[in-house]
Design a protein around this motif. Structure first.
Motif, PDB file in Angstrom:
ATOM      1  N   LEU A  17       0.826  -1.210   0.000  1.00  0.00           N
ATOM      2  CA  LEU A  17       0.000   0.000   0.000  1.00  0.00           C
ATOM      3  C   LEU A  17       0.859   1.257   0.000  1.00  0.00           C
ATOM      4  O   LEU A  17       0.556   2.234  -0.709  1.00  0.00           O
ATOM      5  N   TRP A  18       1.944   1.253   0.786  1.00  0.00           N
ATOM      6  CA  TRP A  18       2.867   2.393   0.768  1.00  0.00           C
ATOM      7  C   TRP A  18       3.486   2.540  -0.625  1.00  0.00           C
ATOM      8  O   TRP A  18       3.658   3.655  -1.115  1.00  0.00           O
ATOM      9  N   GLY A  19       3.837   1.414  -1.238  1.00  0.00           N
ATOM     10  CA  GLY A  19       4.392   1.456  -2.591  1.00  0.00           C
ATOM     11  C   GLY A  19       3.421   2.064  -3.585  1.00  0.00           C
ATOM     12  O   GLY A  19       3.817   2.850  -4.452  1.00  0.00           O
ATOM     13  N   CYS A  20       2.137   1.732  -3.467  1.00  0.00           N
ATOM     14  CA  CYS A  20       1.115   2.337  -4.344  1.00  0.00           C
ATOM     15  C   CYS A  20       1.054   3.842  -4.144  1.00  0.00           C
ATOM     16  O   CYS A  20       0.946   4.595  -5.112  1.00  0.00           O
ATOM     17  N   GLY A  21       1.109   4.277  -2.894  1.00  0.00           N
ATOM     18  CA  GLY A  21       1.066   5.717  -2.610  1.00  0.00           C
ATOM     19  C   GLY A  21       2.269   6.451  -3.178  1.00  0.00           C
ATOM     20  O   GLY A  21       2.125   7.518  -3.789  1.00  0.00           O
TER      21      GLY A  21
END
Length: 174
Positions: A17-21
């Motif tokens: 999820l952090w990578g998507c952000g």
């Protein structure tokens, strides 16, 4: 306020999820800021976000749950498992074989060392997510194969890694 199942899913996939952000921020900077330094910085941030996303997906696939029996710690290449019935220590440098035994409830990592009893660690042991980095340090371990076996449906013991046989057992002179 947040259901326990949703909280567990967010925890499992948090790096992804952090990578998507980070990827979204980088793409925004790259395509919607016009030109200049921020435009080029956006490409670098998007690349970093993509790499973080891929690593997060691998880590998320490795986490099969938590709250299982025992506690796992990895300190300076030494894996320690303290369980309710068993426990032990395995040094990464001394491992001869790594197996996954999916027949148990839950499945177990089987760590083999020469001259030592096999250390069995449940895949959902508390702190077990640190084993991903430890296992990744084994030379020649195929991470994708490990993840597919871990998330597969096979009920047989699978050898995931074995010590490279670089030693010559018998050397003839004539």
């Amino acid at each position: 306020m947040i259901r326990p199942e949703a909280r567990a899913a967010f925890a499992r996939w948090s790096e992804a999820l952090w990578g998507c952000g980070v990827l979204a921020l980088g793409l925004y900077w790259a395509f919607f800021t016009g030109g200049g330094l921020l435009h080029w910085l956006g490409y670098a941030v998007a690349l970093a976000g993509g790499l973080l996303l891929l690593a997060g997906i691998q880590r998320g696939r490795f986490r099969t749950g938590s709250g299982g029996p025992g506690i796992v710690r990895v300190i300076e290449g030494r894996i320690t498992y303290m369980g309710p019935l068993t426990g032990g220590v395995a040094d990464l440098d001394a491992l001869t074989r790594l197996e996954l035994d999916p027949s148990g409830k839950p499945a177990h990592w089987m760590l083999h060392q020469a001259g030592q009893p096999t250390l069995a660690i449940p895949v959902n042991a508390t702190g077990g997510e640190v084993l991903f980095d430890a296992f990744s340090a084994l030379p020649g371990l195929q991470t994708e194969r490990m993840l597919s076996v871990l998330n597969g449906t096979s009920r047989e013991v699978v050898t995931l890694w074995q010590e490279p046989t670089s030693r010559i057992a018998h050397l003839r002179l004539h």
